[in-house]
Design an enzyme around this catalytic site. Structure first.
Site, PDB file in Angstrom:
ATOM      1  N   LEU A  14       0.843  -1.201   0.000  1.00 40.66           N
ATOM      2  CA  LEU A  14       0.000   0.000   0.000  1.00 40.66           C
ATOM      3  C   LEU A  14       0.874   1.246   0.000  1.00 40.66           C
ATOM      4  CD1 LEU A  14      -3.035  -0.856   2.309  1.00 40.66           C
ATOM      5  CD2 LEU A  14      -2.996  -0.553  -0.158  1.00 40.66           C
ATOM      6  N   HIS A  15       1.538   1.484  -1.109  1.00 43.67           N
ATOM      7  CA  HIS A  15       2.335   2.692  -1.295  1.00 43.67           C
ATOM      8  C   HIS A  15       1.390   3.821  -1.726  1.00 43.67           C
ATOM      9  CE1 HIS A  15       2.221   2.318  -5.721  1.00 43.67           C
ATOM     10  NE2 HIS A  15       2.143   1.028  -5.437  1.00 43.67           N
ATOM     11  N   ALA A  16       1.908   4.988  -2.028  1.00 48.44           N
ATOM     12  CA  ALA A  16       1.078   6.171  -2.283  1.00 48.44           C
ATOM     13  C   ALA A  16       0.055   5.980  -3.400  1.00 48.44           C
ATOM     14  CB  ALA A  16       1.973   7.374  -2.590  1.00 48.44           C
ATOM     15  N   THR A  19      -2.606   3.354  -2.400  1.00 45.29           N
ATOM     16  CA  THR A  19      -3.453   3.929  -1.356  1.00 45.29           C
ATOM     17  C   THR A  19      -4.428   4.932  -1.947  1.00 45.29           C
ATOM     18  OG1 THR A  19      -1.800   3.573   0.365  1.00 45.29           O
ATOM     19  CG2 THR A  19      -3.435   5.287   0.769  1.00 45.29           C
ATOM     20  N   GLU A  87      -1.517  -2.716 -10.966  1.00 48.74           N
ATOM     21  CA  GLU A  87      -0.078  -2.565 -11.160  1.00 48.74           C
ATOM     22  C   GLU A  87       0.547  -3.730 -11.911  1.00 48.74           C
ATOM     23  OE1 GLU A  87       1.577  -1.805  -7.303  1.00 48.74           O
ATOM     24  OE2 GLU A  87       0.500   0.083  -7.135  1.00 48.74           O
TER      25      GLU A  87
END
Length: 89
Positions: A14-16, A19, A87
């Site tokens: 849960l990176h930027a 998120t 992703e």
């Protein structure tokens, strides 16, 4: 109220960007949303709150929703997790 365990399967966790996608999906619904991981509980519609969880690849989180459109919100959020936040890895 409904809740579901979800696995963070994308490589970066849960990176930027991930998120932001989660918050955007949940903010489109009226239900209250809470994310629980590592003994912490945060507002799942708050980018800063979710980022503070520092939930990486392989972490299991619990998404808790309560409100009139909780089922639709859960379906949308679970689909995002299943797609690995779009992703591809």
């Amino acid at each position: 109220m409904i809740e579901r365990e979800l696995l963070i399967a994308n490589k970066l966790g849960l990176h930027a960007r991930a998120t932001a996608k989660l918050v955007q999906v949940l903010s489109g619904h009226r239900s209250n949303a809470t994310l629980v991981a590592k003994g912490r509980e945060v507002n799942a519609k708050s980018i800063m709150g979710v980022m503070l969880l520092a939930a990486g690849h392989g972490t299991t989180v619990v998404l808790r929703l309560e409100g009139e459109d909780e089922a639709a919100a859960m379906d949308a959020a679970a689909a995002l997790f299943e797609r690995k936040f779009d992703e591809g890895s």
